[in-house]
Design a protein around this motif. Structure first.
Motif, PDB file in Angstrom:
ATOM      1  N   GLY A  45       3.602  32.429 -12.313  1.00  0.00           N
ATOM      2  CA  GLY A  45       2.792  31.945 -11.196  1.00  0.00           C
ATOM      3  C   GLY A  45       2.062  30.644 -11.513  1.00  0.00           C
ATOM      4  O   GLY A  45       1.434  30.064 -10.638  1.00  0.00           O
ATOM      5  N   ASP A  46       2.132  30.191 -12.759  1.00  0.00           N
ATOM      6  CA  ASP A  46       1.436  28.960 -13.116  1.00  0.00           C
ATOM      7  C   ASP A  46       2.396  27.784 -12.961  1.00  0.00           C
ATOM      8  O   ASP A  46       2.941  27.259 -13.929  1.00  0.00           O
ATOM      9  CB  ASP A  46       0.915  29.067 -14.559  1.00  0.00           C
ATOM     10  CG  ASP A  46      -0.033  27.916 -14.916  1.00  0.00           C
ATOM     11  OD1 ASP A  46      -0.080  26.931 -14.147  1.00  0.00           O
ATOM     12  OD2 ASP A  46      -0.706  28.017 -15.946  1.00  0.00           O
ATOM     13  N   TRP A  47       2.594  27.396 -11.712  1.00  0.00           N
ATOM     14  CA  TRP A  47       3.603  26.372 -11.426  1.00  0.00           C
ATOM     15  C   TRP A  47       3.211  25.009 -11.973  1.00  0.00           C
ATOM     16  O   TRP A  47       4.083  24.197 -12.287  1.00  0.00           O
ATOM     17  CB  TRP A  47       3.892  26.294  -9.923  1.00  0.00           C
ATOM     18  CG  TRP A  47       4.727  27.437  -9.439  1.00  0.00           C
ATOM     19  CD1 TRP A  47       4.942  28.619 -10.092  1.00  0.00           C
ATOM     20  CD2 TRP A  47       5.467  27.517  -8.229  1.00  0.00           C
ATOM     21  NE1 TRP A  47       5.767  29.426  -9.346  1.00  0.00           N
ATOM     22  CE2 TRP A  47       6.102  28.780  -8.198  1.00  0.00           C
ATOM     23  CE3 TRP A  47       5.654  26.643  -7.150  1.00  0.00           C
ATOM     24  CZ2 TRP A  47       6.912  29.194  -7.138  1.00  0.00           C
ATOM     25  CZ3 TRP A  47       6.459  27.049  -6.076  1.00  0.00           C
ATOM     26  CH2 TRP A  47       7.088  28.318  -6.080  1.00  0.00           C
ATOM     27  N   LEU A  84      12.145  24.742  -6.307  1.00  0.00           N
ATOM     28  CA  LEU A  84      11.039  25.332  -5.550  1.00  0.00           C
ATOM     29  C   LEU A  84       9.713  24.767  -6.052  1.00  0.00           C
ATOM     30  O   LEU A  84       8.863  24.353  -5.263  1.00  0.00           O
ATOM     31  CB  LEU A  84      11.006  26.845  -5.768  1.00  0.00           C
ATOM     32  CG  LEU A  84      11.870  27.773  -4.950  1.00  0.00           C
ATOM     33  CD1 LEU A  84      11.487  29.212  -5.284  1.00  0.00           C
ATOM     34  CD2 LEU A  84      11.674  27.525  -3.471  1.00  0.00           C
ATOM     35  N   PHE A 175       4.370  44.678 -16.845  1.00  0.00           N
ATOM     36  CA  PHE A 175       4.768  45.974 -16.277  1.00  0.00           C
ATOM     37  C   PHE A 175       5.528  46.769 -17.344  1.00  0.00           C
ATOM     38  O   PHE A 175       6.690  47.128 -17.143  1.00  0.00           O
ATOM     39  CB  PHE A 175       5.661  45.781 -15.045  1.00  0.00           C
ATOM     40  CG  PHE A 175       4.936  45.271 -13.838  1.00  0.00           C
ATOM     41  CD1 PHE A 175       4.610  43.933 -13.718  1.00  0.00           C
ATOM     42  CD2 PHE A 175       4.579  46.135 -12.814  1.00  0.00           C
ATOM     43  CE1 PHE A 175       3.935  43.466 -12.606  1.00  0.00           C
ATOM     44  CE2 PHE A 175       3.900  45.670 -11.689  1.00  0.00           C
ATOM     45  CZ  PHE A 175       3.579  44.333 -11.586  1.00  0.00           C
TER      46      PHE A 175
ATOM     47  N   ASP B 354      -1.569  41.181  -6.276  1.00  0.00           N
ATOM     48  CA  ASP B 354      -0.783  41.738  -7.390  1.00  0.00           C
ATOM     49  C   ASP B 354       0.609  42.184  -6.930  1.00  0.00           C
ATOM     50  O   ASP B 354       1.520  42.297  -7.742  1.00  0.00           O
ATOM     51  CB  ASP B 354      -1.505  42.932  -8.016  1.00  0.00           C
ATOM     52  CG  ASP B 354      -1.650  44.093  -7.042  1.00  0.00           C
ATOM     53  OD1 ASP B 354      -2.235  43.900  -5.952  1.00  0.00           O
ATOM     54  OD2 ASP B 354      -1.137  45.195  -7.337  1.00  0.00           O
ATOM     55  N   LYS B 357       3.718  40.349  -7.886  1.00  0.00           N
ATOM     56  CA  LYS B 357       4.031  40.388  -9.324  1.00  0.00           C
ATOM     57  C   LYS B 357       4.976  41.540  -9.651  1.00  0.00           C
ATOM     58  O   LYS B 357       5.561  41.578 -10.733  1.00  0.00           O
ATOM     59  CB  LYS B 357       2.738  40.593 -10.118  1.00  0.00           C
ATOM     60  CG  LYS B 357       1.762  39.459  -9.977  1.00  0.00           C
ATOM     61  CD  LYS B 357       1.890  38.550 -11.160  1.00  0.00           C
ATOM     62  CE  LYS B 357       1.111  37.274 -10.897  1.00  0.00           C
ATOM     63  NZ  LYS B 357       1.154  36.397 -12.044  1.00  0.00           N
ATOM     64  N   ASP B 377      12.187  34.139  -3.954  1.00  0.00           N
ATOM     65  CA  ASP B 377      11.518  32.841  -3.819  1.00  0.00           C
ATOM     66  C   ASP B 377      10.135  33.010  -3.186  1.00  0.00           C
ATOM     67  O   ASP B 377       9.175  32.340  -3.566  1.00  0.00           O
ATOM     68  CB  ASP B 377      12.343  31.888  -2.943  1.00  0.00           C
ATOM     69  CG  ASP B 377      13.641  31.455  -3.625  1.00  0.00           C
ATOM     70  OD1 ASP B 377      13.841  31.822  -4.799  1.00  0.00           O
ATOM     71  OD2 ASP B 377      14.445  30.756  -2.976  1.00  0.00           O
ATOM     72  N   LEU B 380       7.711  34.392  -5.648  1.00  0.00           N
ATOM     73  CA  LEU B 380       7.288  33.335  -6.571  1.00  0.00           C
ATOM     74  C   LEU B 380       6.253  32.419  -5.925  1.00  0.00           C
ATOM     75  O   LEU B 380       5.264  32.034  -6.550  1.00  0.00           O
ATOM     76  CB  LEU B 380       8.509  32.534  -7.019  1.00  0.00           C
ATOM     77  CG  LEU B 380       9.345  33.229  -8.101  1.00  0.00           C
ATOM     78  CD1 LEU B 380      10.772  32.698  -8.115  1.00  0.00           C
ATOM     79  CD2 LEU B 380       8.696  33.063  -9.466  1.00  0.00           C
ATOM     80  N   ARG B 381       6.473  32.078  -4.667  1.00  0.00           N
ATOM     81  CA  ARG B 381       5.508  31.216  -3.979  1.00  0.00           C
ATOM     82  C   ARG B 381       4.131  31.884  -3.934  1.00  0.00           C
ATOM     83  O   ARG B 381       3.098  31.232  -4.077  1.00  0.00           O
ATOM     84  CB  ARG B 381       5.947  30.947  -2.543  1.00  0.00           C
ATOM     85  CG  ARG B 381       7.105  29.976  -2.406  1.00  0.00           C
ATOM     86  CD  ARG B 381       7.329  29.708  -0.924  1.00  0.00           C
ATOM     87  NE  ARG B 381       8.655  29.180  -0.642  1.00  0.00           N
ATOM     88  CZ  ARG B 381       8.999  27.900  -0.818  1.00  0.00           C
ATOM     89  NH1 ARG B 381       8.109  27.046  -1.281  1.00  0.00           N
ATOM     90  NH2 ARG B 381      10.218  27.506  -0.543  1.00  0.00           N
ATOM     91  N   ARG B 383       3.006  34.106  -6.045  1.00  0.00           N
ATOM     92  CA  ARG B 383       2.414  34.112  -7.390  1.00  0.00           C
ATOM     93  C   ARG B 383       1.710  32.786  -7.648  1.00  0.00           C
ATOM     94  O   ARG B 383       0.607  32.746  -8.193  1.00  0.00           O
ATOM     95  CB  ARG B 383       3.503  34.318  -8.445  1.00  0.00           C
ATOM     96  CG  ARG B 383       4.099  35.705  -8.414  1.00  0.00           C
ATOM     97  CD  ARG B 383       5.178  35.849  -9.485  1.00  0.00           C
ATOM     98  NE  ARG B 383       5.846  37.137  -9.340  1.00  0.00           N
ATOM     99  CZ  ARG B 383       6.720  37.630 -10.226  1.00  0.00           C
ATOM    100  NH1 ARG B 383       7.015  36.931 -11.304  1.00  0.00           N
ATOM    101  NH2 ARG B 383       7.277  38.804 -10.034  1.00  0.00           N
ATOM    102  N   ASP B 384       2.377  31.717  -7.243  1.00  0.00           N
ATOM    103  CA  ASP B 384       1.781  30.385  -7.407  1.00  0.00           C
ATOM    104  C   ASP B 384       0.490  30.303  -6.597  1.00  0.00           C
ATOM    105  O   ASP B 384      -0.539  29.832  -7.077  1.00  0.00           O
ATOM    106  CB  ASP B 384       2.796  29.329  -6.950  1.00  0.00           C
ATOM    107  CG  ASP B 384       2.207  27.926  -6.886  1.00  0.00           C
ATOM    108  OD1 ASP B 384       1.609  27.504  -7.884  1.00  0.00           O
ATOM    109  OD2 ASP B 384       2.347  27.264  -5.843  1.00  0.00           O
ATOM    110  N   HIS B 387      -2.283  32.178  -8.260  1.00  0.00           N
ATOM    111  CA  HIS B 387      -2.769  31.442  -9.425  1.00  0.00           C
ATOM    112  C   HIS B 387      -3.668  30.288  -8.995  1.00  0.00           C
ATOM    113  O   HIS B 387      -4.741  30.074  -9.541  1.00  0.00           O
ATOM    114  CB  HIS B 387      -1.578  30.935 -10.243  1.00  0.00           C
ATOM    115  CG  HIS B 387      -1.991  30.259 -11.510  1.00  0.00           C
ATOM    116  ND1 HIS B 387      -2.105  28.897 -11.625  1.00  0.00           N
ATOM    117  CD2 HIS B 387      -2.342  30.767 -12.714  1.00  0.00           C
ATOM    118  CE1 HIS B 387      -2.496  28.591 -12.850  1.00  0.00           C
ATOM    119  NE2 HIS B 387      -2.641  29.708 -13.537  1.00  0.00           N
TER     120      HIS B 387
END
Ligand code: SF4
Lengths: 237, 461
Positions: A45-47, A84, A175, B354, B357, B377, B380-381, B383-384, B387
C-alpha cells in the motif's frame, strides 16, 4: 532482472536462468545496480515508496534489451502493477515502456523466442504450481509446454490448481494464519499427486510452500522452472 | 506481532464452520466452471462484453437514471429516491403507513440488509419476514448472511435442524426435504397474512422500466401473488440499458452464481397490475437507493459498481474459504465486499480499511467475475488510499527503509552480505517482526546474499 529473492536466498535460480538463456544463444547482461521490482511496497500500500524503487529499476534497465525475470510476480509488477502506481505521474511513459519489454522467463522462451520444446532429459514426476500473478498471460501454458516436452518428465495434475498457495508477499506475514492454511491445503493437494518435485516459476511460492512442508516435518523437493530446464541439459555440477 | 483482523477471525473460526464454508464455496466454483465451459468455448469474451455494458452504465448513470425514472412512472410505478440507508428505510415505512400495513414479506434483497431494514421496521411495530429459505434461517438465528447468494453457507444441516427445533418448527430432523417442507408450511400462511411484498431487483432496464427478479425458490412470485403492494428496493447501479441485454446478463448471473443455465424463476415486472390483468399487486413502488454509491462513482474504484452480486468471487477466494463471510464485518463479504464495503462508508473508510488487505492478490476473483471487475487492482488502490490517509495496518512491514536500500545499489549490495547474520542468530533475537511471523508457519532458507553476483563475476572472468 534477478529479483531480490534470488539475490538474497536463491542464487542458484538466478544462475540457472543465466545458463538457460545463454544456452538459447542469448547474451545476458546483468546491470549491477539492480535491486528489486518495487512490488513489496506496492502490495503493502506504500505506493510512493514503491514508485521510488520502480524509478530505480527504470534507470537501471535503461538500455533497450528485453528484461527477463525468473518470477511471474516480479514481471507482472513491471508490466502491470507499476502502470497502476504511476497513473498520473510524469514518467508513466518510461515505466510503461519498461513494462512492455519485460518478460517472465517461460513466456520469453516460448512466446518471445518461439521455442516450443526443450532438449535433454529429466527423469521425474513434476507438479507445476501455476503462479497467480501471470493469470491471463501466456506464462503458465508456456512453462507447462516446455516442461512437458522434456524427455523423462511426467507432468502430474493436482486438485484445485487454480487456487493460490497463500504466499502473496507481505500477505504471508500480515495474515500468517490464512497464508499458512492456504499453503497447507495446497500441499495436501500436491502430495496426493505424489510428484518427485514441485515446480514453479516463482520463488516466493516455493519458498513459502517448501518452508511449510519442512516445518510440517514432511519436506518436499521444490525447483524453479529454470533449474529444471538447466538440469535437463546440463548435469548438475 | 499483531496480525490483521480477518486473519484473527479466520484463526478463531470453528473447524465445523470452516468446513461448511469450504464445501459450499468449492461446489459453487466447480459447478460454475462446468456449466460455463460446457456451453461456451470462450466464456471470457462474454465476461468482457458484460463488463463493458455495465461500465458504460456506471459511467452514464446521470442519463440512465432519469430515463429509468420516466419509464417507471409511465408504467404506473411510483419512484422514490433514497440517498441514505435511513431515507430508504423511511420510504418503506412511509409506504406501509400510508396503507395502514403492518406485515411485510420479503424476498431476498441484499440492499435491505445494507440499510438495516428489519431492525428499523421491528422498532416501529412492523413485522418483516424473510421468505428465502437461507435468509429465513438467518432471521430465526438473529444472525447475518455470510454469503451474498448463499446466506447460510456457514451452517450445516445439523445446525439448521437445531435452529428449527429451537424455534418451534417441529422436532429435530436434519433431512433437507423435511427442513424445506416445514419452512414452506410456515411461510405459506405468512404470505397470505402480509399486506406488502418487498423484493430487490437483479436488474432494472432503463428502456422499458422492467424490474427483473430471479429466485430459485419461487418466493418472489409468492410475494407478488399474495400481496396488494409491491416495493422494490434497488441500488442505483443495477441498471441495464436495454431488454435485450438481459439475455447476456441472466445467462452469466445464473451460471456464475449457482452454476445453473438459468435461475429457476425469473420475474419480469413492468408495473403494477394493469386493467384486465387478473392478479398482481395494484400498487408498485421502486426505491432507488444511493447510500454511498455516488461517492464510489467519484473514485478510481467505480468499476466495482458493475457488480451483479453473483457471489462467484466469494466462492473462488482462498481467503474467504478460510475466514468465512462474517470475518468481513460487512453486508458484502469476500473480494467484492473487500472493495465495496469500505467504499460505501465514505468518510468512515478507515473503519474497514483493513478489508482490502485480506487478499494475496491472486486474481482468481477477477478471473471468475461475470462483469470482469479488476478486483485486485481495486484492492491495491484502496491499500494506497489507506496508506495515504495514515490508517495503521497491523502486520504490514514498514517500507521506508527498504525503499532507501532498494534505490542505492551500494547499500543494497552491503545489505545482501550483512543479511548473512540471520543464518547465525536465533530468530527470537532478530528484531524484525515480519521474520517472526514468517517463521511461525514456515522455515526460512539460508541467506545467500551476494552469492549469485559472485558466481556471475567468476563465470565471466
Ligand atoms: S464482483 Fe463480480 S464475481 Fe464478485 S459478486 Fe460481483 S459480479 Fe460476482
Amino acid at each position: 532482472m534477478a529479483t531480490c529473492l534470488c539475490d538474497a536466498f536463491h542464487d542458484d535460480v538466478a544462475a540457472a536462468t543465466v545458463e538457460v538463456l545463454e544456452r538459447l544463444g542469448c547474451e545476458v547482461l546483468f546491470p549491477e545496480g539492480q535491486t528489486c521490482c518495487g512490488q513489496p511496497a506496492f502490495n503493502g500500500g506504500d505506493w510512493s515508496a514503491s514508485r521510488k524503487v520502480v524509478r530505480h529499476a527504470v534507470s537501471t534497465f535503461a538500455s533497450p534489451e528485453p528484461v527477463v525475470v525468473p518470477s511471474g510476480s516480479c514481471a507482472a509488477m513491471l508490466f502491470h502493477g507499476a502502470r497502476l502506481a504511476f497513473e498520473g505521474q510524469p514518467d508513466l511513459g518510461a515505466v510503461t515502456a519498461l513494462g512492455n519489454r519485460t518478460w517472465e522467463l517461460g513466456d520469453f522462451i516460448v512466446n518471445g523466442l518461439g521455442i516450443r520444446s526443450w532438449p535433454g532429459r529429466f527423469d521425474a514426476r513434476l507438479a507445476l504450481h501455476r503462479s497467480c500473478h501471470t493469470r491471463g498471460t501466456g506464462s503458465s501454458d508456456a512453462v507447462a509446454l516446455l516442461l512437458g516436452s522434456i524427455e523423462g518428465v511426467r507432468m502430474v495434475e493436482f486438485g484445485e490448481g487454480e487456487q493460490c498457495c497463500g504466499f502473496g508477499g507481505t500477505f504471508s506475514v500480515s495474515f500468517p494464519h490464512v497464508s499458512g492454511s492456504m499453503g497447507a491445503l495446497k500441499l495436501d493437494h500436491v502430495r496426493q499427486a505424489s510428484p518427485d518435485v514441485l515446480v514453479s516459476g516463482d520463488m516466493g511460492c516455493l519458498m513459502h510452500l517448501g518452508g511449510i512442508a519442512t516445518k510440517e516435518g514432511k519436506p518436499l523437493r521444490t525447483m524453479h522452472v529454470a533449474q529444471v530446464l538447466r538440469d535437463a541439459v546440463l548435469a548438475k555440477p | 506481532m499483531r496480525t490483521q483482523p480477518i486473519d484473527r477471525a479466520a484463526a478463531a473460526l470453528p473447524a465445523e464452520t470452516r468446513a461448511s464454508v469450504y464445501d459450499g464455496s468449492k461446489s459453487g466454483y466447480d459447478k460454475r466452471t462446468k456449466v460455463l465451459f460446457d456451453h461456451y468455448a470462450d466464456p471470457d469474451r462474454l465476461r468482457e462484453l458484460a463488463g463493458e455494458v455495465k461500465q458504460h452504465v456506471v459511467e452514464n448513470l446521470d442519463t440512465y437514471l432519469p430515463a429509468l425514472e420516466a419509464r417507471l412512472l409511465a408504467n404506473g410505478a411510483k419512484v422514490h429516491w433514497a440517498s441514505t440507508a435511513e431515507a430508504a428505510c423511511e420510504a418503506v415505512h412511509g409506504i406501509m403507513k400510508a396503507r395502514g400495513a403492518r406485515k411485510l414479506v420479503k424476498a431476498k434483497t441484499m440492499v435491505s440488509e445494507e440499510i438495516g431494514l428489519e431492525d428499523y421496521l421491528t422498532k416501529r411495530g412492523i413485522e418483516s419476514l424473510e421468505t428465502d429459505l437461507g435468509e429465513f434461517i438467518v432471521q430465526l438465528d438473529h444472525d447475518h448472511p455470510s454469503h451474498i447468494i448463499k446466506p447460510i453457507m456457514h451452517k450445516n444441516r445439523r445446525q439448521i435442524a437445531e435452529t428449527f427445533e429451537k424455534n418451534g418448527l417441529g422436532a429435530y430432523d436434519d433431512r433437507p426435504e423435511e427442513i424445506t417442507r416445514r419452512a414452506r408450511g410456515f411461510l405459506r400462511h405468512k404470505y397470505l397474512e402480509a399486506d406488502v411484498g418487498l423484493t430487490g431487483a437483479n436488474f432494472v432496464v432503463a428502456e422499458s422500466g422492467r424490474v427483473v427478479v430471479v429466485t430459485n425458490e419461487g418466493n418472489s412470485r409468492f410475494c407478488l401473488a399474495a400481496t396488494r403492494c409491491h416495493i422494490v428496493l434497488v441500488g442505483i447501479e443495477k441498471i441495464l440499458p436495454r431488454d435485450r441485454d438481459l439475455g447476456l446478463f441472466l445467462n452469466l448471473l445464473a451460471r456464475s452464481g449457482t452454476g445453473q443455465h438459468l435461475t429457476v424463476y425469473n420475474e419480469f415486472i413492468s408495473g403494477p397490475r394493469g386493467a384486465g390483468q387478473p392478479d398482481g399487486p395494484e400498487e408498485m413502488h421502486v426505491i432507488l437507493v444511493d447510500n454511498g454509491r455516488t461517492e464510489v462513482l467519484a473514485t478510481e474504484c467505480r468499476d466495482i459498481l458493475r457488480c451483479i452480486r453473483c457471489g462467484a468471487c466469494l466462492n473462488v477466494c482462498p481467503v474467504y474459504r478460510q475466514s468465512g463471510g462474517h470475518a468481513y464485518r460487512s453486508v458484502y463479504p469476500g473480494p467484492v465486499g473487500a472493495v465495496l464495503s469500505p467504499l460505501l462508508l465514505g468518510k468512515r473508510f478507515p473503519e474497514k480499511a483493513d478489508l482490502p488487505k485480506a487478499s494475496s492478490l491472486c486474481g482468481a476473483c477477477n478471473e471468475v467475475c461475470p462483469v470482469n471487475i479488476p478486483i485486485p487492482d481495486l484492492l491495491l488502490r484502496l491499500r494506497d488510499r489507506a496508506h495515504r490517509e495514515g490508517v495503521p495496518s497491523p502486520g504490514t512491514p514498514p517500507m521506508g527503509a527498504w525503499a532507501i536500500l532498494a534505490t542505492q545499489p551500494v547499500a543494497w549490495r552491503s545489505a545482501l552480505l550483512a543479511g548473512r547474520a540471520i543464518n547465525y542468530l536465533p530468530t527470537a533475537l532478530v528484531p524484525v517482526p515480519a521474520l517472526r511471523a514468517w517463521e511461525s508457519k514456515r522455515t526460512l532458507p539460508p541467506w545467500r546474499g551476494g552469492e549469485f553476483r559472485r558466481w556471475l563475476k567468476a563465470r565471466r572472468k
